[in-house]
Design a protein around this motif. Structure first.
Motif, short mmCIF file in Angstrom:
data_model
loop_
_atom_site.label_atom_id
_atom_site.label_comp_id
_atom_site.label_asym_id
_atom_site.label_seq_id
_atom_site.Cartn_x
_atom_site.Cartn_y
_atom_site.Cartn_z
N THR B 196 0.85 -1.20 0.00
CA THR B 196 0.00 0.00 0.00
C THR B 196 0.87 1.24 0.00
N ALA B 197 0.37 2.32 -0.57
CA ALA B 197 1.12 3.58 -0.60
C ALA B 197 1.24 4.15 0.80
N ILE B 198 2.42 4.75 1.10
CA ILE B 198 2.56 5.36 2.44
C ILE B 198 2.79 6.87 2.32
#
Lengths: 198, 198
Positions: B196-198
């Motif tokens: 997932t993008a952080i």
């Protein structure tokens, strides 16, 4: 988290009281039982109630039995000159598994433990002494090799010594398959003390 | 070695049928129960019989309950737009422990497994589809991350897709506290895929 169902929560907490069964295992057991047929669960519960109803202590050696006296005490094949003294009935089972011992047993019902309030009167010591009539040649003391067991062994030794019966204690030493390197000091000390000629 | 007492042997063999309980543990439990008071043993067996008598499946989600519908289905506080699909009732328990999920559940009663002869008709799939009326926005498929669970997830996905409901699958990846070095290839692949993008 508590389970929402009251009867489930009760079954889980009852099962968790058993030794070696925690809440998680109890939960798993309850889910398993819910998947079983009712007849299977009843067979289980009936068998548990049955042991409480049927099993009592042998009048001679205090082993567990369904009769007045246990199969070992009544057996014609056992050597009546030797009595092996153990703490609990499951110790009899352990020794019987070896197939090596052919004498009789005496189950004390525990070990002396002042901390837990277990004194000589709580154990079947008097009954043991009254069994040591003329026919007994040897008493093997097979209480556990821990503090309570050793104290009990010493206590029994003092009581039996005047009775002109040979007293022996099971050997303490390295377990077979064990490793000197990993043995604790007390076990090694006992193994040295108990060395036998080869 | 078989224990000499019939009722004891029966109790031991009945207990050994339970998952995670072998003969030795069963023996230990029987000796423990023999030391308990009869009333304690009866409380245990009564609680086990009670779960079989009282607990049934929720008419809506097939969770376990003592009522017609389970506490989650009847609760006013739950978000009725989300349904989390799990294999077994204990999965509901596991998810409820997180305290994070506020939606409803649907218990399939297992996973598809051709080898064990479990097909769609053995699971509550039809009942799930009939629940997906206008008010359901999202279906979270939380079957186990193993072969059977993944197959079931794929099967459900195909059935639900035409129904204009969002379908999600719980994330598969490294367990918290886990170690990359010791993770197996499939888990690592899933962890990469699910990044997932952080």
């Amino acid at each position: 988290m508590q389970y929402s169902s009251v009867s489930m929560e009760r079954a889980i907490s009852e099962l968790s009281r058993l030794p070696g069964i925690g809440r998680k295992t109890a939960q798993r057991l309850v889910f398993y039982l819910l998947k079983c047929r009712t007849s299977e669960v009843e067979r289980l519960t009936d068998s548990l109630v049955a042991i409480k109803e049927r099993i009592k202590f042998c009048s001679i050696c205090f082993n567990l039995t369904e009769e007045q006296s246990c199969q070992i005490c009544t057996s014609e094949k056992r050597d009546r000159s030797t009595i092996c003294v153990v703490e609990e009935a499951n110790d009899v089972l352990a020794l019987e598994r070896t197939g090596e011992y052919r004498g009789l047993y005496h189950v004390l019902g525990g070990a002396l433990s002042p901390l837990e309030g277990v004194g000589p009167d709580d154990l079947s010591v008097k009954e043991l002494l009254s069994r040591l009539n003329g026919s007994t040649v040897e008493v093997i003391i097979a209480t556990n090799p821990n503090t309570e067991g050793e104290a009990t062994a010493l206590y029994l030794e003092k009581l039996i010594k005047p009775l002109d019966v040979q007293i022996t204690r099971i050997a303490r030493g390295l377990p077979v398959g064990g490793d000197l390197e990993y043995a604790d000091e007390i076990t090694l000390t006992r193994a040295l003390e108990g060395r036998t000629a080869i």
